[in-house]
Scaffold this motif. Structure first.
Motif, PDB file in Angstrom:
ATOM      1  N   HIS A 164      -4.834  -6.936   2.566  1.00  0.00           N
ATOM      2  CA  HIS A 164      -4.619  -6.235   3.824  1.00  0.00           C
ATOM      3  C   HIS A 164      -3.845  -7.155   4.754  1.00  0.00           C
ATOM      4  N   LEU A 175       2.214   1.690  -3.633  1.00  0.00           N
ATOM      5  CA  LEU A 175       1.210   1.644  -4.695  1.00  0.00           C
ATOM      6  C   LEU A 175       1.037   3.037  -5.297  1.00  0.00           C
ATOM      7  N   HIS A 187      -3.936  -2.456  -9.194  1.00  0.00           N
ATOM      8  CA  HIS A 187      -3.914  -1.530  -8.051  1.00  0.00           C
ATOM      9  C   HIS A 187      -5.212  -1.631  -7.255  1.00  0.00           C
ATOM     10  N   ARG A 224      -5.676  -2.693  -3.397  1.00  0.00           N
ATOM     11  CA  ARG A 224      -6.327  -1.802  -2.423  1.00  0.00           C
ATOM     12  C   ARG A 224      -7.507  -2.495  -1.746  1.00  0.00           C
ATOM     13  N   HIS A 260       0.829  -1.201   0.000  1.00  0.00           N
ATOM     14  CA  HIS A 260       0.000   0.000   0.000  1.00  0.00           C
ATOM     15  C   HIS A 260       0.865   1.252   0.000  1.00  0.00           C
TER      16      HIS A 260
END
Lengths: 407, 666
Positions: free
Chosen positions: B317, B280, B309, B313, B277
């Motif tokens: 996680h 990115l 991307h 996103r 993240h």
């Protein structure tokens, strides 16, 4: 065990693993008489065996008596209700005593049995045979009229029992005419009896040479649920009267030898009412309870008193002294699931932690839905207890009825 | 009050009664011994008391007539099932057997058929396999099935590991974890738990590990500190702050560190998503580096930059870190170049979930991130590792196999299934022209909804299972095995319409074994089929046998390819929906999962050994093959293997009629 050829050679009628085990470790020769399905097992384990299918007695029935006689068998011991008349028939040949067959028929039919007892001066309740549902309704009404009940008063129940089945099998309690509809037609004919409010108990008496060799009183905590031996001091207090009753019974039925298993009620005024008598080992594992407290094997005891070659001294030495020689009290409880849907077996923690709890023979549920309990004697397995205090044992057994073993 | 002495008296008496009984009477005496032993096991000190009685118990005959009577054939892998059973007799017998092995291993009991070393080895494996029992309270599932019994396996494992010593288990455990990871499963929660426990043990000064557990450091570091920036496991927030102050060189080194650890182990550290993240939109180069992708993967990443991307996103996680590995492999497979896939993933990104789907996902994975995220992560994993799908503890091998096949060769169809299941709560498939709705079908093979699955299987398998069962119901009354019709309709057009089975469904007897095998060789063995490699994965049915060669049941697998291994031996490479493919099928058939040319997730056996367990295969009837070219000598050995194992009582010579149609394969 080493077999003694001077002692009797005994045929066991019916298949009971516990009886075979007892015979194996007893000094008498034995042979199991059982249907063909037992053959493979007997062969595999080297158990002496003669095949026979116990259906209705017929023209061929003499064959089994002759087979056993030719083998040198001295006597046949019935292990189940269904083999009682077979034992009578076979023993009348083996012992050359034709009346034994007639005696066995009396002991097989609950209605005949009651009449015979009545003739022998033994008190029985009101009873009648029923051939259809109409008969049941009529009997229920009449019994309650006799009790001076008015319309709308709750009825006293009546009991229905199959003529020729063991113990609690097929035993129903009927309170209202509506309940009569729930009896399947194929259960008829049945024996109907009035209900006696009282203390129900059973006796196991081993008879040799027409005399009582050992008399045990089994105390029912709740009929069909729980029993313990020896009986509590309150019930043992009646032992002299009970012994006198059994002697009357022996005389009425002309019993020379064997194991009898009668049931009685004692009412609040100390009067004994005869229920029924069986000429075979009791259900509900009373034999195991007896072995637990007295140490003798009750199957061996039965073979002993049946054996015509057993001497009075041997019989006397075999049995311990009643009550005095008992090491504590042993009882069992028949578990029935209380819920409609169950998923597993779990012994209640309070039972498991109780010092009186010994063991159980319950198995996990195979189905989740519980069939409604319609008759007595349909428990899922037994739980065994043993302890020093008969009253505490009795309360403990009673308390089991409120516990969930299947959840 | 200490109940143990009274219970032990009771146990000793029950044991004596059992010992004195003749063989035929023993089964009647056994329940009391087992039940009393159960109560002993629940007392403090109970395990030790039973260990010292192990010899007497075995001599009395508690194992008589069961597998436990022959400890040399026991399989450590089966202990977990016995120990989690709700049947107390099974559980207690297993516990007593292990305490017996402990007595043998430590020399207290000289066993007639088992050496101390064997027993020791067995127990270390048992402990390694049941390690989760050492840590944490019973799960909901255990509580539900076992109740208070759940305490027994825990205190047993605790006792075993104390007696055997952690240092012995550690190496086995580490090796076991590597073996499982080499199969690259999608579900790695249990592995992660084990590694976490190792890390805890290593940092506990009271546990003496000796020199063992060296091989664990890579496992521990790959999860908790794969790079210089997070070596000491500083926590996600601290790491995020550190990243702010790193220059491009440092970030580059972080990225390669993550990628190396991830591709080494198949495990993803929760720190990696933090880095992803962070970089990115800054540097596609660093994204590619952190994912460790090849030239193909880099190409896909650059071509579908915005999509990738968005996937990162939305789906990757710290809670769903494994999805990074899925994405990396997805990119490397090049499947984004298949036209429908990118738009299908776009749909997935905005897919609305039904309440039921959301509830199922939340129940299984918790709610620390959204159900949508879990599902997207699951999709990435499945597309990246289609051979890493496991069926969990459910009889749904057919459905798991179908998902895997679609993941391999029909990924956009798989995404279609996910959309139908998650958005509509309904999947409709067609069987011989007739629609079958998963909503309308009554029940599946599994009697309860599976919960121990990856996110995609969790939602899709219940539907597939019901459809599969319904197809079976529509075949009732047809002659022969229903898979002839079900498999091509269920899996896809490329499952061959030609079908062979070597078991007569009605009698369970083998039919034309030689002809069957000859046909199998001529279709699949590249020496006899004109050197034609397998084009599409093909469903096949396997007669599963245990390590003692006994028939266990029918099982659905998928043949992926037939090829020579590095030692020039012809092997069948296949996918087994079981969670661990490395199984021992007896008679020397040790299914290999690594070291014989397997790709991640593949299982393999030499061709002849594999053929000896096949009972159903599909083929294209239009392909020209010549079964006569297969030499008889090759087939003889295979036939002998069949007759030595699952075919032993199925040869026409024996009359035992076992029903081949009984039950569904699981």
């Amino acid at each position: 065990m080493e077999k003694n050829p001077d002692k009797g050679y005994i045929a066991l009628l019916g298949w009971s693993l516990a009886a075979v085990e007892a015979a194996e470790t007893f000094d008498r020769r034995y042979v199991v008489v059982a249907p063909n399905w037992a053959e493979e097992y007997c062969e595999k384990h080297n158990i002496p065996y003669v095949p026979w299918n116990f259906e209705r007695l017929n023209d061929r029935s003499i064959e089994i008596a002759e087979t056993l006689r030719d083998m040198g068998v001295d006597v046949a011991v019935p292990l189940f209700e269904e083999t009682v008349e077979w034992a009578g028939a076979i023993n009348s040949v083996l012992l050359q005593s034709p009346r034994l067959y007639g005696q066995s028929l009396l002991l097989r039919d609950k209605a005949l049995m009651k009449r015979r007892a009545q003739l022998g001066g033994i008190r029985v309740g009101i009873f009648e045979e029923a051939h259809d549902k109409e008969d049941v309704i009529r009997f229920l009404k009449r019994v309650n009229q006799t009790l001076l009940k008015l319309d709308g008063d709750p009825n006293d129940p009546i009991h229905l029992k199959a003529f020729d089945k063991a113990g609690c099998l097929g035993h129903r309690v009927i309170r209202t005419p509506d309940e009569v509809d729930s009896i399947p037609d194929e259960e008829f004919p049945v024996l109907m009896e009035s209900h006696l409010d009282g203390w129900e108990f059973a006796v196991e008496a081993w008879v040799h040479n027409g005399k009582i060799a050992f008399l045990n009183i089994s105390e029912y905590v709740s009929l069909g649920y729980s029993v313990f031996v020896p009986a509590s001091p309150e019930l043992e207090h009646y032992r002299p009267q009970i012994t006198a009753q059994i002697e009357k019974l022996i005389k009425a039925f002309d019993i020379e030898f064997g194991l009898i298993h009668p049931e009685y009620f004692v009412t609040s005024d100390g009067e004994m009412y005869f229920g029924e008598v069986a000429y075979r080992p009791p259900g509900f594992k009373v034999f195991e309870l007896l072995e637990r407290v007295y140490g003798f094997n009750a199957y061996q005891a039965t073979m002993l008193v049946f054996d015509p070659k057993a001497s009075a001294e041997e019989v006397q030495q075999f049995f311990p002294r009643e009550v005095e020689d008992a090491n504590g009290y042993a009882g069992c409880f028949g578990v029935s699931p209380r819920r409609r849907v169950v998923s597993r077996l779990e012994i209640p923690e309070e039972v498991e932690d109780d010092p009186y709890f010994e063991s159980h023979e319950l198995t996990p549920p195979v189905e989740e839905t519980v069939t409604k309990r319609t008759a007595f004697g349909t428990h899922w397995g037994l739980v065994y207890f043993r302890g020093e205090d008969p009253l505490r044992l009795r309360d403990l057994l009673k308390h089991q009825e409120e516990l969930d073993y299947y959840i | 009050m200490d109940k143990l002495p009274g219970l032990l008296d009771n146990l000793d008496e029950a044991t004596r009664l059992l010992a004195d009984a003749r063989d035929f009477a023993k089964p009647g005496k056994l329940p009391r011994v087992l039940d009393t032993a159960r109560r002993v096991l629940m007392q403090p000190g109970g395990c030790a008391a039973l260990e010292s009685r192990a010899e007497g118990l075995e001599r009395a005959g508690i194992f008589l007539g069961s597998d436990w009577a022959t400890p040399s054939i026991l399989v450590p892998g089966l202990t977990a099932q016995a120990l989690s059973s709700g049947d107390s007799n099974l559980l207690v017998t297993e516990a007593l057997s292990e305490l017996r092995l402990l007595a043998v291993a430590l020399g207290g009991y000289q066993h007639p058929t088992l050496a101390a070393e064997q027993a020791h080895h067995f127990l270390t494996q048992v402990i390694a396999l049941n390690l989760p029992l050492l840590f944490g309270p019973p799960s909901e599932a255990e509580r539900e099935t076992q109740g208070r019994l759940a305490q027994i396996p825990r205190s047993l494992m605790q006792y075993l590991v104390e007696r055997i010593g952690y240092e012995h288990v550690m190496d086995q455990l580490v090796e076991e974890i590597w073996r499982i990871l080499q199969q690259r499963p999608i579900q790695v929660d249990t592995v992660k738990q084990m590694i976490t426990q190792i890390a805890v043990l290593q940092s506990n000064p009271e546990v003496d590990l000796g020199t063992s557990g060296q091989g664990a450091s890579r496992l521990v570091s790959s999860l908790f500190g794969p790079t210089r920036g997070c070596r000491e496991d500083p926590g996600l927030d601290t790491y995020r702050e550190r990243l702010q102050s790193m220059d491009s060189n440092a970030l580059q080194s972080e990225a390669t560190g993550f990628a190396r650890a991830m591709h080494d182990t198949g495990l993803v550290s929760p720190y990696l998503p933090v880095l992803l993240h962070h970089v990115l939109g800054e540097s596609d180069h660093l994204v590619a580096e952190a994912l460790g992708v090849s030239a193909t993967g880099r190409d896909c990443l650059l071509c579908f930059r915005d999509l990738v991307h968005d996937l990162i996103r939305a789906g990757i996680h710290p809670e769903t870190a494994q999805a990074a590995y899925g994405l990396a492999l997805l990119l490397d497979r090049g499947i984004l170049h298949q036209a429908p896939l990118a738009p299908a993933l776009r749909r997935q990104l905005v897919l609305p979930l039904t309440d039921w789907s959301r509830a199922r996902l939340t129940l299984a994975f918790g709610s620390s991130v959204s159900a949508e995220t879990h599902l997207l992560a699951g999709v990435l994993c499945m597309l990246g590792q289609p051979l890493g799908i496991g069926q969990g503890n459910n009889p749904t091998c057919q459905s798991a196999r179908a998902l895997s096949m679609w993941g391999c060769i029909d990924p956009d169809y798989l995404l279609q299934m996910v959309a139908w299941a998650a958005r509509d709560d309904e999947i409709i498939m067609h069987f011989e022209g007739q629609p079958i709705s998963s909503m309308a079908s009554l029940s599946g093979v599994a009697t309860q909804l599976p919960i121990d699955l990856d996110a995609v299987s969790l939602l899709v398998v219940p539907h597939l299972d019901r459809i599969y069962a319904e197809m079976g119901r529509r075949c009732i009354g047809r002659e022969g095995d229903p898979h002839r019709w079900i498999n091509p309709e269920f899996h896809g057009w490329w499952a061959g319409r030609g079908f062979r089975i070597n078991v007569d469904v009605a009698s369970g007897q083998l039919v034309d074994l030689e002809g069957f095998l000859r046909h199998f060789y001529a279709n699949y063995h590249i020496d006899y089929n004109g050197n034609q490699p397998l084009i599409h994965p093909q469903p096949a049915g396997i007669a599963i046998t245990d390590s003692a060669c006994r028939f266990i049941g029918w099982h659905a697998i998928c043949i992926l390819r037939v090829d020579r291994d590095p030692k020039d031996e012809m092997r069948v490479y296949f996918y087994n929906p079981n969670n661990d493919s490395g199984q021992d099928w007896g008679d020397g058939l040790q299914v290999s999962t690594a070291g014989n040319g397997e790709r991640f997730g593949e299982a393999s056996l030499p061709f002849g050994q594999f053929a000896s367990r096949v009972y159903i295969f599909h083929y294209d009837p239009l392909e020209r093959i010549d079964p006569s070219v297969v030499p008889a000598a090759e087939l003889e050995d295979v036939q002998a293997r069949v007759l030595r194992s699952w075919g032993a009582d199925r040869s026409p010579a024996t009359a035992a009629a076992l029903q081949a149609s009984q039950g569904n394969p699981g």
